[in-house]
Design a protein around this motif. Structure first.
Motif, PDB file in Angstrom:
ATOM      1  N   THR A  45       0.849  -1.186   0.000  1.00  0.00           N
ATOM      2  CA  THR A  45       0.000   0.000   0.000  1.00  0.00           C
ATOM      3  C   THR A  45       0.884   1.236   0.000  1.00  0.00           C
ATOM      4  O   THR A  45       1.906   1.283   0.675  1.00  0.00           O
ATOM      5  CB  THR A  45      -0.899   0.008   1.249  1.00  0.00           C
ATOM      6  OG1 THR A  45      -1.598  -1.218   1.311  1.00  0.00           O
ATOM      7  CG2 THR A  45      -1.890   1.144   1.213  1.00  0.00           C
ATOM      8  N   SER A  46       0.481   2.253  -0.737  1.00  0.00           N
ATOM      9  CA  SER A  46       1.197   3.531  -0.748  1.00  0.00           C
ATOM     10  C   SER A  46       0.260   4.606  -0.218  1.00  0.00           C
ATOM     11  O   SER A  46      -0.919   4.651  -0.570  1.00  0.00           O
ATOM     12  CB  SER A  46       1.626   3.904  -2.168  1.00  0.00           C
ATOM     13  OG  SER A  46       2.536   2.950  -2.657  1.00  0.00           O
ATOM     14  N   VAL A  47       0.836   5.475   0.631  1.00  0.00           N
ATOM     15  CA  VAL A  47       0.057   6.568   1.216  1.00  0.00           C
ATOM     16  C   VAL A  47       0.801   7.863   0.905  1.00  0.00           C
ATOM     17  O   VAL A  47       2.013   7.960   1.106  1.00  0.00           O
ATOM     18  CB  VAL A  47      -0.090   6.387   2.735  1.00  0.00           C
ATOM     19  CG1 VAL A  47      -0.829   7.557   3.344  1.00  0.00           C
ATOM     20  CG2 VAL A  47      -0.801   5.084   3.049  1.00  0.00           C
ATOM     21  N   VAL A  48       0.051   8.870   0.450  1.00  0.00           N
ATOM     22  CA  VAL A  48       0.639  10.175   0.174  1.00  0.00           C
ATOM     23  C   VAL A  48       0.368  11.064   1.374  1.00  0.00           C
ATOM     24  O   VAL A  48      -0.783  11.290   1.756  1.00  0.00           O
ATOM     25  CB  VAL A  48       0.047  10.802  -1.103  1.00  0.00           C
ATOM     26  CG1 VAL A  48       0.655  12.170  -1.371  1.00  0.00           C
ATOM     27  CG2 VAL A  48       0.244   9.883  -2.282  1.00  0.00           C
ATOM     28  N   LEU A  49       1.444  11.566   2.002  1.00  0.00           N
ATOM     29  CA  LEU A  49       1.317  12.428   3.175  1.00  0.00           C
ATOM     30  C   LEU A  49       0.994  13.856   2.743  1.00  0.00           C
ATOM     31  O   LEU A  49       1.179  14.217   1.579  1.00  0.00           O
ATOM     32  CB  LEU A  49       2.619  12.387   3.971  1.00  0.00           C
ATOM     33  CG  LEU A  49       2.988  11.008   4.536  1.00  0.00           C
ATOM     34  CD1 LEU A  49       4.341  11.086   5.253  1.00  0.00           C
ATOM     35  CD2 LEU A  49       1.938  10.488   5.473  1.00  0.00           C
ATOM     36  N   THR A  56       5.382   3.836   1.375  1.00  0.00           N
ATOM     37  CA  THR A  56       4.928   2.566   0.810  1.00  0.00           C
ATOM     38  C   THR A  56       5.228   1.461   1.815  1.00  0.00           C
ATOM     39  O   THR A  56       6.290   1.442   2.438  1.00  0.00           O
ATOM     40  CB  THR A  56       5.658   2.270  -0.513  1.00  0.00           C
ATOM     41  OG1 THR A  56       5.461   3.366  -1.389  1.00  0.00           O
ATOM     42  CG2 THR A  56       5.126   1.001  -1.147  1.00  0.00           C
ATOM     43  N   GLY A  57       4.310   0.534   1.978  1.00  0.00           N
ATOM     44  CA  GLY A  57       4.524  -0.572   2.893  1.00  0.00           C
ATOM     45  C   GLY A  57       3.379  -1.554   2.844  1.00  0.00           C
ATOM     46  O   GLY A  57       2.422  -1.391   2.085  1.00  0.00           O
ATOM     47  N   TYR A  58       3.510  -2.595   3.659  1.00  0.00           N
ATOM     48  CA  TYR A  58       2.458  -3.607   3.733  1.00  0.00           C
ATOM     49  C   TYR A  58       1.380  -3.132   4.690  1.00  0.00           C
ATOM     50  O   TYR A  58       1.642  -2.554   5.736  1.00  0.00           O
ATOM     51  CB  TYR A  58       3.022  -4.939   4.229  1.00  0.00           C
ATOM     52  CG  TYR A  58       3.982  -5.584   3.256  1.00  0.00           C
ATOM     53  CD1 TYR A  58       3.496  -6.208   2.110  1.00  0.00           C
ATOM     54  CD2 TYR A  58       5.347  -5.562   3.485  1.00  0.00           C
ATOM     55  CE1 TYR A  58       4.368  -6.802   1.218  1.00  0.00           C
ATOM     56  CE2 TYR A  58       6.218  -6.150   2.599  1.00  0.00           C
ATOM     57  CZ  TYR A  58       5.723  -6.767   1.459  1.00  0.00           C
ATOM     58  OH  TYR A  58       6.584  -7.352   0.588  1.00  0.00           O
ATOM     59  N   SER A  59       0.157  -3.395   4.338  1.00  0.00           N
ATOM     60  CA  SER A  59      -0.944  -3.048   5.233  1.00  0.00           C
ATOM     61  C   SER A  59      -1.091  -4.155   6.284  1.00  0.00           C
ATOM     62  O   SER A  59      -0.908  -5.327   5.994  1.00  0.00           O
ATOM     63  CB  SER A  59      -2.246  -2.884   4.449  1.00  0.00           C
ATOM     64  OG  SER A  59      -2.574  -4.105   3.826  1.00  0.00           O
ATOM     65  N   VAL A  60      -1.375  -3.753   7.514  1.00  0.00           N
ATOM     66  CA  VAL A  60      -1.530  -4.695   8.617  1.00  0.00           C
ATOM     67  C   VAL A  60      -2.979  -4.651   9.071  1.00  0.00           C
ATOM     68  O   VAL A  60      -3.532  -3.583   9.311  1.00  0.00           O
ATOM     69  CB  VAL A  60      -0.593  -4.322   9.790  1.00  0.00           C
ATOM     70  CG1 VAL A  60      -0.782  -5.293  10.941  1.00  0.00           C
ATOM     71  CG2 VAL A  60       0.837  -4.304   9.329  1.00  0.00           C
ATOM     72  N   GLU A  61      -3.560  -5.823   9.200  1.00  0.00           N
ATOM     73  CA  GLU A  61      -4.946  -5.879   9.666  1.00  0.00           C
ATOM     74  C   GLU A  61      -4.984  -5.597  11.163  1.00  0.00           C
ATOM     75  O   GLU A  61      -4.139  -6.094  11.915  1.00  0.00           O
ATOM     76  CB  GLU A  61      -5.544  -7.261   9.398  1.00  0.00           C
ATOM     77  CG  GLU A  61      -5.718  -7.564   7.928  1.00  0.00           C
ATOM     78  CD  GLU A  61      -6.358  -8.929   7.710  1.00  0.00           C
ATOM     79  OE1 GLU A  61      -6.988  -9.436   8.653  1.00  0.00           O
ATOM     80  OE2 GLU A  61      -6.226  -9.462   6.615  1.00  0.00           O
TER      81      GLU A  61
END
Length: 156
Positions: A45-49, A56-61
């Motif tokens: 997953t990538s998130v724009v701040l 960018t990183g893995y999403s954790v449930e």
């Protein structure tokens, strides 16, 4: 090209001669590796701040809470009160027998005391009456003769 520059001023030469060496970082202990099941690799997953950086990183449930046990239809307090009532009811039969036994024992003791009083009283009465009839030395003997009573005076 790699030769030193001779036409620079002495202050600039000193600046060019300084050597900066990077400080080595301490080794970081590695995090424990969690084995993943085959075919279950999480998506990247990538998130724009707000400042424009992209992370960018893995999403954790998120951790799921344990399901709450269903409440019984009757409260435990009510069950305990009911069981206490049943226990008291079971004991009441024994308590009734105990009170009946104590009442019977009291009646028996009362009858024994009454019987002892009657027997002892009869024995005392027989002793008193038999002693006066025998003429034994323990009693007082009174001889009554013909007496003449004149004007409220006894002449014997």
């Amino acid at each position: 090209m790699n030769e030193p520059v001779k036409h620079l001023a002495p202050s600039r030469r000193e600046a060019a001669a300084e050597v900066h060496r990077p400080t080595p970082l301490a080794p970081v202990p590695s995090a424990p590796v969690v084995p993943l099941q085959a075919g279950s690799v999480p998506a990247v997953t990538s998130v724009v701040l707000p400042d424009g950086c992209v992370v960018t990183g893995y999403s954790v449930e998120p951790a799921k809470p344990e399901p709450v046990a269903a409440k019984p239809p009757v409260s435990r307090t009510a069950v305990n009160i009911a069981l206490g009532g049943i226990g008291f009811g079971a004991v009441c039969g024994g308590l009734f027998l105990l009170t009946a036994f104590i009442t019977a024992l009291t009646a028996l003791i009362t009858q024994l005391i009454t019987l002892a009083a009657v027997i002892f009283g009869g024995w005392v009465a027989v002793q008193v009456l038999s002693a006066s009839g025998r003429g034994s030395g323990s009693g007082t003997t009174v001889n009554i003769r013909k007496a003449v009573i004149k004007r409220n005076h006894f002449h014997g």
